[in-house]
Structure formats: C-alpha cells, structure tokens
Design a protein around this motif. Structure first.
Motif, PDB file in Angstrom:
ATOM      1  N   ASP A  79       0.795  -1.230   0.000  1.00 24.76           N
ATOM      2  CA  ASP A  79       0.000   0.000   0.000  1.00 24.76           C
ATOM      3  C   ASP A  79       0.830   1.283   0.000  1.00 24.76           C
ATOM      4  O   ASP A  79       0.276   2.366   0.066  1.00 24.76           O
ATOM      5  CB  ASP A  79      -0.965   0.010   1.180  1.00 24.76           C
ATOM      6  N   THR A  80       2.155   1.170  -0.101  1.00 24.83           N
ATOM      7  CA  THR A  80       3.009   2.352  -0.027  1.00 24.83           C
ATOM      8  C   THR A  80       4.037   2.359  -1.159  1.00 24.83           C
ATOM      9  O   THR A  80       4.652   1.343  -1.456  1.00 24.83           O
ATOM     10  CB  THR A  80       3.753   2.410   1.327  1.00 24.83           C
ATOM     11  N   LYS A 106       7.404   4.634  -2.370  1.00 26.75           N
ATOM     12  CA  LYS A 106       8.401   5.657  -2.071  1.00 26.75           C
ATOM     13  C   LYS A 106       9.292   5.797  -3.294  1.00 26.75           C
ATOM     14  O   LYS A 106       9.756   4.790  -3.837  1.00 26.75           O
ATOM     15  CB  LYS A 106       9.242   5.274  -0.852  1.00 26.75           C
ATOM     16  N   PHE A 112      -1.876   3.270  -4.736  1.00 24.57           N
ATOM     17  CA  PHE A 112      -1.287   3.156  -3.400  1.00 24.57           C
ATOM     18  C   PHE A 112      -2.008   4.078  -2.421  1.00 24.57           C
ATOM     19  O   PHE A 112      -2.432   5.171  -2.780  1.00 24.57           O
ATOM     20  CB  PHE A 112       0.207   3.544  -3.437  1.00 24.57           C
ATOM     21  N   GLN A 113      -2.108   3.625  -1.189  1.00 25.60           N
ATOM     22  CA  GLN A 113      -2.734   4.435  -0.143  1.00 25.60           C
ATOM     23  C   GLN A 113      -1.785   5.522   0.371  1.00 25.60           C
ATOM     24  O   GLN A 113      -2.236   6.547   0.869  1.00 25.60           O
ATOM     25  CB  GLN A 113      -3.161   3.537   1.029  1.00 25.60           C
ATOM     26  N   ASN A 114      -0.495   5.293   0.259  1.00 21.67           N
ATOM     27  CA  ASN A 114       0.520   6.244   0.718  1.00 21.67           C
ATOM     28  C   ASN A 114       1.580   6.396  -0.361  1.00 21.67           C
ATOM     29  O   ASN A 114       2.085   5.400  -0.872  1.00 21.67           O
ATOM     30  CB  ASN A 114       1.188   5.741   2.002  1.00 21.67           C
ATOM     31  N   VAL A 115       1.907   7.648  -0.680  1.00 19.89           N
ATOM     32  CA  VAL A 115       2.950   7.927  -1.665  1.00 19.89           C
ATOM     33  C   VAL A 115       3.877   8.981  -1.079  1.00 19.89           C
ATOM     34  O   VAL A 115       3.418  10.030  -0.612  1.00 19.89           O
ATOM     35  CB  VAL A 115       2.357   8.434  -3.002  1.00 19.89           C
ATOM     36  N   TYR A 116       5.168   8.687  -1.102  1.00 18.25           N
ATOM     37  CA  TYR A 116       6.180   9.612  -0.601  1.00 18.25           C
ATOM     38  C   TYR A 116       7.218   9.827  -1.695  1.00 18.25           C
ATOM     39  O   TYR A 116       7.693   8.869  -2.304  1.00 18.25           O
ATOM     40  CB  TYR A 116       6.886   9.047   0.633  1.00 18.25           C
ATOM     41  N   LYS A 134       4.128  14.263  -0.536  1.00 19.19           N
ATOM     42  CA  LYS A 134       3.622  13.273   0.410  1.00 19.19           C
ATOM     43  C   LYS A 134       2.102  13.188   0.299  1.00 19.19           C
ATOM     44  O   LYS A 134       1.418  14.203   0.263  1.00 19.19           O
ATOM     45  CB  LYS A 134       4.019  13.698   1.812  1.00 19.19           C
ATOM     46  N   GLU A 150      -0.850  10.706   2.247  1.00 20.80           N
ATOM     47  CA  GLU A 150      -1.192   9.619   3.155  1.00 20.80           C
ATOM     48  C   GLU A 150      -2.702   9.530   3.242  1.00 20.80           C
ATOM     49  O   GLU A 150      -3.368  10.533   3.515  1.00 20.80           O
ATOM     50  CB  GLU A 150      -0.615   9.867   4.552  1.00 20.80           C
TER      51      GLU A 150
END
Length: 120
Positions: A47-48, A50, A87-91, A102, A104
C-alpha cells in the motif's frame, strides 16, 4: 530502497510502477523521467510507494530557473498516477532524504470508493 537502474531485474510490483513512470515526461528534456535520470530509487510495498528523485531540494541551482517548476510538475504527475489510484501512501524524496511530496490516506478510502460502487 532499490537504486533505479534500467537494466536491473525488477520484482513484479516494481515493474508496474516503472511502466507508469515511463509515461511521466520530464519537462526539461522532453523524454520520460526514467530515461532522463530523474528517478534515483524506488521502494514498493502493498500500500506504499516511495520514490527518490535525483536532485537536492535545498541546493541553490534547484531554487532558481526551470528546475523547481519541472520537479513540481513531475511530483504532481506522480501523485496523480499513484496516490489513491494504486497506493494508499505515496512519498517522494530528494537525494538528501527530504520529503518533497507526500500523500497519506488517513481516512481508509480504497480506490473503488472513488467510483461510487458499493462493495459487498
């Protein structure tokens, strides 16, 4: 983080991300961000996502000229393609490991929630 190299053998989840990154244009060179050398590294989990970009956000040469506009567009394109869609989180990080982009998902939405379809 896995350092990006075009000739590297990538695991399956990374291949899908790399195919999407090939569709993002570097405004300065006109090529994709992989061929222009903008992407330095990747890390993909369920889910993330980077992504490390090959620039330093606090360097003087990146504060003036076309570079800040180009990097801003690239980061925006990444968020549009990946945040909540895949994705649920992208950094997004620079080479000094500073977060330059960012997203989230704190509310727990899933991509199918955006379509309005009801889940069983």
């Amino acid at each position: 983080m896995k350092v990006y190299s075009p000739d590297r053998e990538w695991p399956e989840p990374y291949k899908a991300v790399i195919e999407e990154l090939k569709k993002i244009t570097d405004p300065i060179t006109g090529g994709d961000i992989l061929d222009s050398g903008v992407v330095a590294g990747l890390e993909v989990t369920e889910d993330t996502l980077k992504i490390w970009l090959r620039f330093e956000s606090h360097a003087e040469y990146n504060i003036i000229g076309e570079s800040p506009i180009a990097y801003s567009k690239i980061i925006g394109d990444m968020m549009e393609r990946f945040a909540l869609v895949k994705f649920q989180n992208v950094y997004v990080y620079d080479l000094s490991n500073n977060i330059v982009g960012k997203f989230e998902n704190r509310k727990g939405y899933k991509p199918e929630d955006l379509t309005g379809e009801k889940r069983a």
